[in-house]
Write an enzyme that holds these catalytic residues in place. Sequence first.
Site, PDB file in Angstrom:
ATOM      1  N   LYS A 125      32.725   1.518  58.233  1.00  0.00           N
ATOM      2  CA  LYS A 125      32.669   0.195  57.606  1.00  0.00           C
ATOM      3  C   LYS A 125      33.839   0.007  56.651  1.00  0.00           C
ATOM      4  O   LYS A 125      34.568  -0.980  56.716  1.00  0.00           O
ATOM      5  CB  LYS A 125      31.322   0.021  56.901  1.00  0.00           C
ATOM      6  N   ASP A 144      28.331  -4.324  58.195  1.00  0.00           N
ATOM      7  CA  ASP A 144      27.607  -3.973  56.983  1.00  0.00           C
ATOM      8  C   ASP A 144      26.172  -4.439  57.160  1.00  0.00           C
ATOM      9  O   ASP A 144      25.768  -4.820  58.250  1.00  0.00           O
ATOM     10  CB  ASP A 144      28.260  -4.635  55.772  1.00  0.00           C
TER      11      ASP A 144
END
Length: 215
Positions: A125, A144
């Site tokens: 991420k 996310d």
Amino acid sequence: MTPSPVLLRRTQQVIQQLKRSYPEAHCELDYANPLQLLIATILSAQCTDVRVNLVTPALFIRCRNANDYATIPQTELEVIIRSTGFYRAKARSIRACATALVSDHQGEVPQTMKELHQLAGVGRKTANVVLGNAFNLAEGVVVDTHVGRLSRRMGLTRQVDPVKVESALVKLVPKKEWTLFSHLLIAHGRKRCPARKPDCANCEILKLCPRIGAR
DNA sequence: ATCCCGAGGG
DNA sequence: CCCTCTGGAT
């Protein structure tokens, strides 16, 4: 496995509508260079961007380059970033990460997923955020909590594992729009479709939502 | 699967 | 009180 035309079309419609609804969608973390974005993104784990932006001004004055992060005492760093939560782990990660930047990357932030992912505190991420926003070199889609939740609610995937969500999304979203796509879903997730109490009555993409609309 | 950890909302 | 917020490492 190539995605169905129906799914591809719905993805296009979601992107098109969200572009109209959130023309200003962008990375909400404050930063002026790749290193600042890397640090801010590490701090953003399980924490709102607003709160990260509260601590980074002082941090960016105290630490101006990778060597500053590598040499700042653990406790001093913890005090500065405390309110972002997980502050011991984040301080350890930042210092270890910066040490590697100095020793292996001439103090610069690397520009590949492979190299970024090897840094302490940097998962897929975080690496995707830095690649897409600081370098415009996206190698994937930022997944996310918001992107995962909305992708499932919109019926784009049923996967829960963020890595599997990402591999589904990169097949549905044109590469050119990977970075924008995450910003759009995050903007919508915050304003209209939070985890707890989604505001379906005012949702801009309700007709495209398999649970409520489209029927 | 569990831990790290603070702050705000409901 | 419980859940959530731009996760990552063990």
